[in-house]
Every structure is written in structure tokens, then in C-alpha cells.
Scaffold this active site. Sequence first.
Site, PDB file in Angstrom:
ATOM      1  N   GLU A 117       0.846  -1.189   0.000  1.00 51.22           N
ATOM      2  CA  GLU A 117       0.000   0.000   0.000  1.00 51.22           C
ATOM      3  C   GLU A 117       0.885   1.243   0.000  1.00 51.22           C
ATOM      4  O   GLU A 117       2.013   1.223   0.494  1.00 51.22           O
ATOM      5  CB  GLU A 117      -0.932   0.000   1.222  1.00 51.22           C
ATOM      6  N   ASP A 142     -19.437  -8.680  -6.042  1.00 53.11           N
ATOM      7  CA  ASP A 142     -19.135  -7.943  -4.814  1.00 53.11           C
ATOM      8  C   ASP A 142     -18.474  -6.608  -5.134  1.00 53.11           C
ATOM      9  O   ASP A 142     -18.752  -5.590  -4.496  1.00 53.11           O
ATOM     10  CB  ASP A 142     -18.218  -8.797  -3.925  1.00 53.11           C
TER      11      ASP A 142
END
Length: 202
Positions: A117, A142
Site C-alpha cells: 500500500e 461484490d
Amino acid sequence: MARKKKNQLKMPAIIVGFLLILVGFVFSLMSLSDPVNNNSPLVHQENEDMTKQEFIDRLRPHAEELQEGYGILPSIIISQAALESNWGSSQLAHEYNNLFGIKAYGNQNKVNLETKEYVNEQWITIEGDFRVYHSWEDSMDDHTMLFVNGVDWNPQKYEAVLTAQNYQEAAEALQEDGYATDPGYADKVIEVIETYQLDQYD
């Protein structure tokens, strides 16, 4: 004497019959616990060595269904899936059917894996809980519902992605709405779409 012998012969036959029933019962239990049953989300349904075009062709029909139902552009679905899963070859996509790196919360079916990240202007490696799906279609569903329903604290968080008039607008909305920590995320989504002409499916 003869009667006693007859009874002795019957006993081994009964034992053999009982053993055969027991073996059959054990095999039936093993088949019930086989990981390839419908209740297992860990079925490796995809070939991780598929070409990029095969990956596109694999996702396109369901992406078009999702556009028809919810307005999300197929080019966005496919390009994000390609980026997030390395064209379906990542461990998360191949083993756990999660194409988009969607995180898991609470009691959701999940796996803990390392991920990168972008934090404080640098890339760091962290561990995270990720959703586990039965199929790539479930993962795509989803992903779309995340845009439709937003998040608990902001149901409209990704509304601009759904209402975008074209893939450029949708990619910029992804970036602005904080879908990914990568500061170049929108550009990467657009590059994949234009390189593989995914906008032809929109």
C-alpha cells in the site's frame, strides 16, 4: 458337530460383510469432506497461465451483465481486475477467487496475505484480511455492489463511478473516491483500457 461347523462358517461371512459396509461408510465420509464440493470457496476454477485476451474474454460476459443491471462500465471492471490480480495470476485471484483485492471484515470468509500500500508517499508491505469467493463471478458481483452500496459511513462514496459517462471519468472518480492508495491508479486503469481496447465493450 455339523451344525457347529456351519455356525463357524457364518461368523467370518458376517464379519467380512460388516467390514465392507464400514469401508463404504468411510469412503462416503471422505467424499463429503472433499474440498471440491460446492461449499468450498477454494476451488481453483481458473488457469493461472491464461493469456491476457483469454482473461478479457473470460470476464467480458459477466461484466456486460453487470453493466446492464447496475451501470458499471465493463472496461472498468475488466481493467481493475487485470491490475489488481495481475491478469488472474495472483495468489489471491487464482487460489481464493478474489480479483479486486477486496478486504474482509468481521466474520466474512477470509485469508490473511501480504499486500503493498502507498502510505506517506512510499510503498510499504502490510498484512491484510481479504475476501474469499466461490468464483470470479462472485468477486465481480461484490466489486460492483461496493460501487452500488458504498460503505457503511458513506453509501454514496462511489456514486460518481456508476454515473460516469465514459471510462476516463470513471477512472478519475475511482482515484478521487479513494478506491486505491496508488497515486497513479487512474492512469493505470486508463492505460489498460486503451492498450487492450476494452472500451469496445462499454
